[in-house]
Design a protein around this motif. Structure first.
Motif, PDB file in Angstrom:
ATOM      1  N   GLN A  82       0.838  -1.198   0.000  1.00  0.00           N
ATOM      2  CA  GLN A  82       0.000   0.000   0.000  1.00  0.00           C
ATOM      3  C   GLN A  82       0.874   1.250   0.000  1.00  0.00           C
ATOM      4  OE1 GLN A  82      -0.786   2.210   2.887  1.00  0.00           O
ATOM      5  NE2 GLN A  82      -2.282   3.355   1.703  1.00  0.00           N
ATOM      6  N   CYS A 107      -6.258  -5.140   0.464  1.00  0.00           N
ATOM      7  CA  CYS A 107      -7.095  -5.919   1.386  1.00  0.00           C
ATOM      8  C   CYS A 107      -7.795  -7.060   0.662  1.00  0.00           C
ATOM      9  CB  CYS A 107      -8.138  -5.028   2.058  1.00  0.00           C
ATOM     10  SG  CYS A 107      -7.448  -3.849   3.224  1.00  0.00           S
ATOM     11  N   ARG A 108      -8.360  -6.767  -0.483  1.00  0.00           N
ATOM     12  CA  ARG A 108      -9.078  -7.778  -1.255  1.00  0.00           C
ATOM     13  C   ARG A 108      -8.137  -8.887  -1.697  1.00  0.00           C
ATOM     14  NH1 ARG A 108     -11.939  -4.494  -3.689  1.00  0.00           N
ATOM     15  NH2 ARG A 108     -10.437  -3.887  -5.278  1.00  0.00           N
ATOM     16  N   VAL A 151      -8.008  -9.554   3.673  1.00  0.00           N
ATOM     17  CA  VAL A 151      -7.924  -8.874   4.960  1.00  0.00           C
ATOM     18  C   VAL A 151      -9.056  -7.860   5.065  1.00  0.00           C
ATOM     19  CG1 VAL A 151      -6.499  -7.346   6.376  1.00  0.00           C
ATOM     20  CG2 VAL A 151      -5.419  -9.115   5.003  1.00  0.00           C
ATOM     21  N   ASN A 152      -9.685  -7.819   6.213  1.00  0.00           N
ATOM     22  CA  ASN A 152     -10.729  -6.835   6.472  1.00  0.00           C
ATOM     23  C   ASN A 152     -10.081  -5.444   6.513  1.00  0.00           C
ATOM     24  OD1 ASN A 152     -12.477  -5.058   8.018  1.00  0.00           O
ATOM     25  ND2 ASN A 152     -13.631  -6.907   8.542  1.00  0.00           N
ATOM     26  N   PRO A 153     -10.699  -4.452   5.878  1.00  0.00           N
ATOM     27  CA  PRO A 153     -10.120  -3.099   5.902  1.00  0.00           C
ATOM     28  C   PRO A 153      -9.885  -2.554   7.308  1.00  0.00           C
ATOM     29  CG  PRO A 153     -11.813  -3.221   4.230  1.00  0.00           C
ATOM     30  CD  PRO A 153     -11.865  -4.516   4.991  1.00  0.00           C
ATOM     31  N   PHE A 164      -6.720  -3.995   8.456  1.00  0.00           N
ATOM     32  CA  PHE A 164      -5.615  -3.353   7.745  1.00  0.00           C
ATOM     33  C   PHE A 164      -5.257  -2.021   8.410  1.00  0.00           C
ATOM     34  CE2 PHE A 164      -3.892  -0.533   4.535  1.00  0.00           C
ATOM     35  CZ  PHE A 164      -2.913  -1.323   3.956  1.00  0.00           C
TER      36      PHE A 164
END
Length: 96
Positions: free
Chosen positions: A30, A40-41, A45-47, A50
């Motif tokens: 990122q 995340c996608r 991973v859940n935002p 993150f």
């Protein structure tokens, strides 16, 4: 009741499926210019997770994370030693 989703009741939290090294790698993607939603996608991973990782690990290198983990483990060990010592002192005071 009301202890949160990841609390097991025995004082330990649920372990992450990602190591600290992997988390830092994901954050670096990122930082390199990719969108957080896409990162995340791609990694599943859940935002919200993150963003928690960002708050804790942003700007760290893998060596820093290893050092942080070692310091945290040492801190836990020292707290247990202190608690044992305080308990011993309390018992000795009661006996005297």
């Amino acid at each position: 009741m009301g202890r949160g989703r990841h609390h097991r009741g025995d004082g330990f939290r649920k372990r992450s499926r990602f190591t600290e090294e992997q988390i830092i790698g994901i954050l670096k993607e990122q930082e390199a210019g990719q969108r957080a939603a896409g990162v995340c996608r791609r990694h599943g991973v859940n935002p919200a997770t993150f963003h928690k990782w960002e708050a804790r690990y942003a700007g760290l290198y893998v060596s820093d994370a290893k050092r942080l983990r070692a310091l945290e483990c040492g801190n836990v060990r020292l707290k247990k030693l202190l608690a044992d010592t305080l308990l011993d002192n309390a018992m000795l005071t009661d006996v005297a």
